[in-house]
Enzyme design. Structure first.
Site, PDB file in Angstrom:
ATOM      1  N   HIS A  96      52.168  44.741  42.683  1.00  0.00           N
ATOM      2  CA  HIS A  96      51.175  43.665  42.723  1.00  0.00           C
ATOM      3  C   HIS A  96      50.796  43.286  41.287  1.00  0.00           C
ATOM      4  O   HIS A  96      50.745  44.155  40.409  1.00  0.00           O
ATOM      5  CB  HIS A  96      49.935  44.128  43.506  1.00  0.00           C
ATOM      6  CG  HIS A  96      48.969  43.014  43.761  1.00  0.00           C
ATOM      7  ND1 HIS A  96      48.086  42.590  42.812  1.00  0.00           N
ATOM      8  CD2 HIS A  96      48.786  42.234  44.850  1.00  0.00           C
ATOM      9  CE1 HIS A  96      47.374  41.582  43.319  1.00  0.00           C
ATOM     10  NE2 HIS A  96      47.780  41.341  44.550  1.00  0.00           N
ATOM     11  N   GLU A 172      53.544  35.663  44.654  1.00  0.00           N
ATOM     12  CA  GLU A 172      52.124  35.468  44.369  1.00  0.00           C
ATOM     13  C   GLU A 172      51.962  34.945  42.945  1.00  0.00           C
ATOM     14  O   GLU A 172      51.954  35.742  41.988  1.00  0.00           O
ATOM     15  CB  GLU A 172      51.367  36.794  44.493  1.00  0.00           C
ATOM     16  CG  GLU A 172      51.427  37.423  45.860  1.00  0.00           C
ATOM     17  CD  GLU A 172      50.247  38.356  46.080  1.00  0.00           C
ATOM     18  OE1 GLU A 172      49.446  38.075  46.963  1.00  0.00           O
ATOM     19  OE2 GLU A 172      50.113  39.333  45.330  1.00  0.00           O
TER      20      GLU A 172
HETATM   21  P1  PGA Z   1      43.668  36.296  47.269  1.00  0.00           P
HETATM   22  O1  PGA Z   1      44.535  37.600  46.876  1.00  0.00           O
HETATM   23  O2  PGA Z   1      44.045  35.922  48.681  1.00  0.00           O
HETATM   24  O3  PGA Z   1      42.243  36.747  47.162  1.00  0.00           O
HETATM   25  O4  PGA Z   1      44.023  35.229  46.291  1.00  0.00           O
HETATM   26  C1  PGA Z   1      45.887  37.707  47.236  1.00  0.00           C
HETATM   27  C2  PGA Z   1      46.490  38.969  46.653  1.00  0.00           C
HETATM   28  O5  PGA Z   1      46.139  39.350  45.532  1.00  0.00           O
HETATM   29  O6  PGA Z   1      47.329  39.628  47.297  1.00  0.00           O
END
Ligand code: PGA
Length: 268
Positions: A96, A172
């Site tokens: 992540h 992401e």
């Molecule tokens: P968020 O986080 O939906 O609060 O933007 C997503 C993540 O970090 O997996």
């Protein structure tokens, strides 16, 4: 190719025994009629036993937010994949961006963690994404390419096992995480398609089957526009996973994107 959508809540550093108990029971109730998508939550290590107790007889999966790159040894504070597997985890978020940035996790380390997860029979959710600076410099694709291709550094047996476990990739964009402001659907679709094409160069069948989920500001309001994109196979949800109703509303879209046609036509 119809890939069943997957929506995973990333609880990050949130929760307490009492809050979790309430939220997990609410989730079981809210998601019980949504059969056409898969759902999971990834929560802090100390609560995995609690998740196992509450979710064991439900379709909701649970998992960890990371696993150590080591099997065992003198690594104070580390938690291994085989340890979390003992608490019934079938998912683990790996790489992540909050780990990559706060703990300087390299692609290589992330891929070693993918291997540890796979060895323990856990499905990795391997996260990739470019930072704002990389995005503005037009480096998004080269960063993603390096992150995705790192997966092909897995040895053959682990790679085959990872595929069998249904390894998931989460795109992401770092600039969208936690901002309540997601990437534009077309922008996200372009990156998802790019990731699938990168995988296809090495492994056509896996490229067709792999679930590439989107994360970063996913909300009930933008779920329709994002989750109807052809290469977006679900979501990794931070903020909105802490509220069972918001999570269910995203889940409803994932479970039945046909309802979005009306909404998108009405908006146009
Ligand atoms: P968020 O986080 O939906 O609060 O933007 C997503 C993540 O970090 O997996």
């Amino acid at each position: 190719m119809m890939r069943k959508k997957l929506v995973v809540g990333n609880w990050k550093l949130h929760g307490s025994l009492a809050e979790n108990e309430k939220l997990m029971h609410e989730l079981v109730d809210q998601l019980k009629h949504l059969h056409n998508a898969d759902f999971g939550i990834c929560l802090p290590y100390p609560y995995l036993f609690q998740a196992q107790k509450i979710l064991a007889k439900t379709p909701i999966l649970w998992g960890a937010q990371n696993v150590s790159q080591f099997y065992d040894g003198a690594y104070t504070s580390s938690v291994s994949a085989s340890m979390v597997a003992e608490f019934g985890c079938t998912l683990a978020i790996i790489g992540h961006s909050e780990r990559r940035s706060y703990s300087h996790e390299s692609n290589q380390k992330a891929v070693t963690r993918v291997k540890r997860a796979v060895d323990a029979g856990i499905t990795p959710i391997y996260c990739v994404g470019e930072t704002l600076a990389e995005h503005e410099l037009g480096q998004a694709k080269s960063v993603i390419e390096e992150q995705v291709l790192a997966l092909f550094g897995l040895d053959d047996a682990t790679y085959a096992h990872a595929k069998a476990l249904g390894l998931v990739i989460a795109y992401e964009p770092v600039w969208a995480i936690g901002k309540g402001q997601a990437a534009k659907p077309e922008q996200a679709q372009t990156m998802h398609q790019f990731i699938r094409a990168l995988i296809a160069k090495r492994d056509k069948t896996f490229a067709e089957n792999v679930r590439i989920i989107y994360g970063g500001g996913l909300t009930p309001e933008n779920a329709c526009t994002l989750l109807t994109m052809s290469d977006i196979d679900g979501g990794l949800v931070g903020r909105c996973s802490l509220n069972a109703i918001e999570f269910r509303r995203i889940g409803e879209v994932a479970s039945d994107t046909k309802q979005c046609v009306v909404e998108i036509v009405e908006e146009a």
